[in-house]
Scaffold this motif. Structure first.
Motif, PDB file in Angstrom:
ATOM      1  N   PRO A 203     -65.017 -22.614  27.285  1.00 33.83           N
ATOM      2  CA  PRO A 203     -64.139 -21.952  28.273  1.00 33.83           C
ATOM      3  C   PRO A 203     -62.714 -21.758  27.749  1.00 33.83           C
ATOM      4  O   PRO A 203     -62.105 -20.714  27.970  1.00 33.83           O
ATOM      5  N   SER A 204     -62.197 -22.763  27.039  1.00 36.62           N
ATOM      6  CA  SER A 204     -60.854 -22.642  26.496  1.00 36.62           C
ATOM      7  C   SER A 204     -60.795 -21.574  25.407  1.00 36.62           C
ATOM      8  O   SER A 204     -59.813 -20.821  25.306  1.00 36.62           O
ATOM      9  N   ALA A 205     -61.850 -21.480  24.596  1.00 35.58           N
ATOM     10  CA  ALA A 205     -61.897 -20.462  23.550  1.00 35.58           C
ATOM     11  C   ALA A 205     -61.913 -19.060  24.158  1.00 35.58           C
ATOM     12  O   ALA A 205     -61.234 -18.151  23.674  1.00 35.58           O
ATOM     13  N   ARG A 206     -62.671 -18.880  25.226  1.00 34.33           N
ATOM     14  CA  ARG A 206     -62.722 -17.562  25.880  1.00 34.33           C
ATOM     15  C   ARG A 206     -61.372 -17.208  26.499  1.00 34.33           C
ATOM     16  O   ARG A 206     -60.918 -16.053  26.426  1.00 34.33           O
ATOM     17  N   ALA A 207     -60.720 -18.189  27.090  1.00 36.62           N
ATOM     18  CA  ALA A 207     -59.391 -17.943  27.657  1.00 36.62           C
ATOM     19  C   ALA A 207     -58.399 -17.596  26.548  1.00 36.62           C
ATOM     20  O   ALA A 207     -57.522 -16.736  26.729  1.00 36.62           O
ATOM     21  N   THR A 208     -58.537 -18.235  25.388  1.00 31.59           N
ATOM     22  CA  THR A 208     -57.665 -17.949  24.253  1.00 31.59           C
ATOM     23  C   THR A 208     -57.842 -16.515  23.777  1.00 31.59           C
ATOM     24  O   THR A 208     -56.860 -15.809  23.499  1.00 31.59           O
ATOM     25  N   LEU A 209     -59.082 -16.071  23.690  1.00 28.55           N
ATOM     26  CA  LEU A 209     -59.349 -14.682  23.297  1.00 28.55           C
ATOM     27  C   LEU A 209     -58.661 -13.710  24.247  1.00 28.55           C
ATOM     28  O   LEU A 209     -58.021 -12.739  23.831  1.00 28.55           O
ATOM     29  N   SER A 210     -58.795 -13.971  25.534  1.00 26.02           N
ATOM     30  CA  SER A 210     -58.190 -13.096  26.532  1.00 26.02           C
ATOM     31  C   SER A 210     -56.668 -13.036  26.362  1.00 26.02           C
ATOM     32  O   SER A 210     -56.056 -11.961  26.449  1.00 26.02           O
ATOM     33  N   ARG A 211     -56.057 -14.203  26.093  1.00 26.19           N
ATOM     34  CA  ARG A 211     -54.602 -14.237  25.952  1.00 26.19           C
ATOM     35  C   ARG A 211     -54.135 -13.515  24.688  1.00 26.19           C
ATOM     36  O   ARG A 211     -53.087 -12.866  24.687  1.00 26.19           O
ATOM     37  N   LEU A 212     -54.906 -13.624  23.604  1.00 22.74           N
ATOM     38  CA  LEU A 212     -54.506 -12.936  22.377  1.00 22.74           C
ATOM     39  C   LEU A 212     -54.679 -11.434  22.490  1.00 22.74           C
ATOM     40  O   LEU A 212     -53.963 -10.667  21.833  1.00 22.74           O
ATOM     41  N   VAL A 213     -55.634 -10.985  23.330  1.00 27.18           N
ATOM     42  CA  VAL A 213     -55.755  -9.554  23.614  1.00 27.18           C
ATOM     43  C   VAL A 213     -54.493  -9.074  24.334  1.00 27.18           C
ATOM     44  O   VAL A 213     -53.916  -8.030  24.005  1.00 27.18           O
ATOM     45  N   LYS A 214     -54.040  -9.838  25.315  1.00 31.15           N
ATOM     46  CA  LYS A 214     -52.833  -9.470  26.056  1.00 31.15           C
ATOM     47  C   LYS A 214     -51.608  -9.448  25.150  1.00 31.15           C
ATOM     48  O   LYS A 214     -50.679  -8.664  25.361  1.00 31.15           O
ATOM     49  N   ARG A 215     -51.599 -10.300  24.131  1.00 29.00           N
ATOM     50  CA  ARG A 215     -50.462 -10.355  23.210  1.00 29.00           C
ATOM     51  C   ARG A 215     -50.519  -9.263  22.146  1.00 29.00           C
ATOM     52  O   ARG A 215     -49.568  -9.089  21.373  1.00 29.00           O
ATOM     53  N   GLY A 216     -51.628  -8.540  22.049  1.00 28.75           N
ATOM     54  CA  GLY A 216     -51.731  -7.469  21.069  1.00 28.75           C
ATOM     55  C   GLY A 216     -52.168  -7.911  19.695  1.00 28.75           C
ATOM     56  O   GLY A 216     -52.126  -7.128  18.751  1.00 28.75           O
ATOM     57  N   LEU A 217     -52.603  -9.168  19.554  1.00 27.59           N
ATOM     58  CA  LEU A 217     -53.061  -9.649  18.251  1.00 27.59           C
ATOM     59  C   LEU A 217     -54.476  -9.179  17.936  1.00 27.59           C
ATOM     60  O   LEU A 217     -54.806  -8.896  16.787  1.00 27.59           O
ATOM     61  N   ILE A 218     -55.325  -9.148  18.953  1.00 22.99           N
ATOM     62  CA  ILE A 218     -56.681  -8.662  18.787  1.00 22.99           C
ATOM     63  C   ILE A 218     -56.975  -7.667  19.894  1.00 22.99           C
ATOM     64  O   ILE A 218     -56.263  -7.594  20.901  1.00 22.99           O
ATOM     65  N   ALA A 219     -58.037  -6.876  19.701  1.00 22.56           N
ATOM     66  CA  ALA A 219     -58.446  -5.894  20.703  1.00 22.56           C
ATOM     67  C   ALA A 219     -59.968  -5.890  20.800  1.00 22.56           C
ATOM     68  O   ALA A 219     -60.665  -6.188  19.819  1.00 22.56           O
ATOM     69  N   ALA A 220     -60.474  -5.585  21.990  1.00 25.52           N
ATOM     70  CA  ALA A 220     -61.924  -5.493  22.186  1.00 25.52           C
ATOM     71  C   ALA A 220     -62.436  -4.201  21.551  1.00 25.52           C
ATOM     72  O   ALA A 220     -61.771  -3.161  21.589  1.00 25.52           O
ATOM     73  N   ARG A 221     -63.606  -4.277  20.948  1.00 24.61           N
ATOM     74  CA  ARG A 221     -64.229  -3.105  20.328  1.00 24.61           C
ATOM     75  C   ARG A 221     -65.176  -2.489  21.358  1.00 24.61           C
ATOM     76  O   ARG A 221     -66.315  -2.937  21.530  1.00 24.61           O
ATOM     77  N   GLY A 222     -64.691  -1.485  22.087  1.00 26.44           N
ATOM     78  CA  GLY A 222     -65.515  -0.853  23.108  1.00 26.44           C
ATOM     79  C   GLY A 222     -65.762  -1.799  24.273  1.00 26.44           C
ATOM     80  O   GLY A 222     -64.968  -2.692  24.568  1.00 26.44           O
ATOM     81  N   ASN A 223     -66.893  -1.611  24.924  1.00 29.28           N
ATOM     82  CA  ASN A 223     -67.258  -2.446  26.086  1.00 29.28           C
ATOM     83  C   ASN A 223     -68.560  -3.197  25.821  1.00 29.28           C
ATOM     84  O   ASN A 223     -69.430  -3.284  26.678  1.00 29.28           O
ATOM     85  N   ARG A 224     -68.698  -3.731  24.628  1.00 30.08           N
ATOM     86  CA  ARG A 224     -69.951  -4.402  24.258  1.00 30.08           C
ATOM     87  C   ARG A 224     -70.099  -5.720  25.001  1.00 30.08           C
ATOM     88  O   ARG A 224     -69.126  -6.360  25.387  1.00 30.08           O
ATOM     89  N   ARG A 225     -71.331  -6.118  25.197  1.00 29.16           N
ATOM     90  CA  ARG A 225     -71.665  -7.408  25.787  1.00 29.16           C
ATOM     91  C   ARG A 225     -72.731  -8.074  24.928  1.00 29.16           C
ATOM     92  O   ARG A 225     -73.784  -7.487  24.712  1.00 29.16           O
ATOM     93  N   PRO A 226     -72.437  -9.292  24.428  1.00 25.54           N
ATOM     94  CA  PRO A 226     -71.178 -10.025  24.562  1.00 25.54           C
ATOM     95  C   PRO A 226     -70.038  -9.323  23.814  1.00 25.54           C
ATOM     96  O   PRO A 226     -70.299  -8.496  22.937  1.00 25.54           O
ATOM     97  N   PRO A 227     -68.794  -9.651  24.153  1.00 22.86           N
ATOM     98  CA  PRO A 227     -67.658  -8.916  23.597  1.00 22.86           C
ATOM     99  C   PRO A 227     -67.552  -9.039  22.075  1.00 22.86           C
ATOM    100  O   PRO A 227     -67.928 -10.051  21.487  1.00 22.86           O
TER     101      PRO A 227
END
Length: 319
Positions: free
Chosen positions: A57-81
């Motif tokens: 859960p903490s790792a997933r929250a970290t991913l979300s926060r780094l997306v908001k910071r502009g460090l990483i971005a999601a590639r399309g709308n794939r599942r799993p991300p």
């Protein structure tokens, strides 16, 4: 300090005592992934962070926060991300890695010139005063007197921009940026007295002691991949703080002996000898979730006489 981060919209997590998952993941991506083309599955990131005791859960929250910071971005709308590093993050990682790995390699050129920032604020500007001091500290300045801050060097542009941005709206605020030379650099009223060099020397010595056993174990080939990954990341996280807080003063202003070189040699030994082991461990733990991991995961290699550190064992550093 000589280093200034690129002006872009990527916001790296602030360093703090210990490593938050955000700070840890930023370090891992900066050290071991050097391409915006790599598709990084979320489960591979979770596996990376699990090596450091970070829960899913903490790792997933970290991913979300780094997306908001502009460090990483999601590639399309794939599942799993699936994620990728942004080009801006790649540029920042490379610049930061070069700064950390090259720090302390050569004495800084010294002309005797200091930058001096002086300001006067109305009594109602207390909040602006605190913000200004934080900004000046981040730019490598230290308080010589209450409203007089200094740092070695001559590049005035960053501090001018900071003062202008913070104080242009404060009615009655006045500020100046000067180039100065001190008649007595080493005396009790000179610029060297503004720095707590005793505490900095102690921190370097503590670094050497903390990693002495690991350094010997690495030299003797007694470190496995799992330990190498965690220990190498810890050493980098500890060393990078010096690159941000050490004012890199000329030698004649430093106490003798000065332990930075021994600390750098300790760091270089650990970083170099454990690099391939740490890279292999990351490939091992991420491959079940990311079959292409071995094609993308790499590691930076410091040089004793650096011009530019290069990642090895994966994608080459270009540009």
């Amino acid at each position: 300090m000589k280093f200034h981060e690129p002006a872009d919209d990527v916001r790296t997590p602030r360093a703090q005592a210990g490593s938050s998952p955000q700070h840890l993941l930023t370090t891992l991506l900066g050290e071991y992934l050097d391409s915006a083309e790599a598709d990084l599955p979320s489960m591979a990131v979770i596996a990376m962070l699990r090596e450091f005791g970070v829960s899913e859960p903490s790792a997933r929250a970290t991913l979300s926060r780094l997306v908001k910071r502009g460090l990483i971005a999601a590639r399309g709308n794939r599942r799993p991300p699936v994620y990728h590093l942004t080009p801006q993050a790649i540029a920042k990682h490379r610049s930061r890695m070069q700064h950390f790995l090259n720090f302390g390699a050569h004495p800084a050129p010294w002309t005797g010139e200091w930058l001096l920032a002086s300001f006067s604020l109305p009594s109602s500007g207390q909040a602006s005063r605190h913000a200004l001091r934080r900004s000046l500290s981040a730019l490598g300045f230290v308080g010589l007197y209450d409203s007089v801050w200094i740092r070695p060097g001559s590049d005035a542009a960053p501090v001018k921009e900071a003062l202008r941005a913070l104080l242009h709206h404060v009615e009655g605020a006045r500020w100046s940026v000067l180039h100065a030379r001190f008649d007595e650099e080493t005396g009790p009223h000179g610029p060297a007295a503004a720095y707590d060099l005793t505490a900095l020397a102690s921190a370097y010595s503590s670094f050497v002691q903390r990693y002495a056993e690991l350094r010997v174990a690495a030299r003797n080939g007694e470190v496995d991949g799992a330990r190498a990954l965690v220990a190498r990341t810890s050493a980098m996280d500890s060393w990078r703080k010096f690159a941000d807080v050490d004012p890199d003063l000329p030698a004649h202003l430093l106490p003798k002996p000065w332990p930075r070189q021994e600390a750098r040699e300790t760091f270089l030994d650990i970083h170099t000898m454990l690099g391939s082991l740490a890279q292999a461990r990351l490939v091992e733990v991420t491959t079940p979730h990311w079959p292409e991991a071995s094609s993308w995961i790499t590691h930076f290699q410091a040089s004793r006489n650096p011009s530019r550190p290069e990642p090895t064992g994966g994608r080459p550093l270009v540009g």
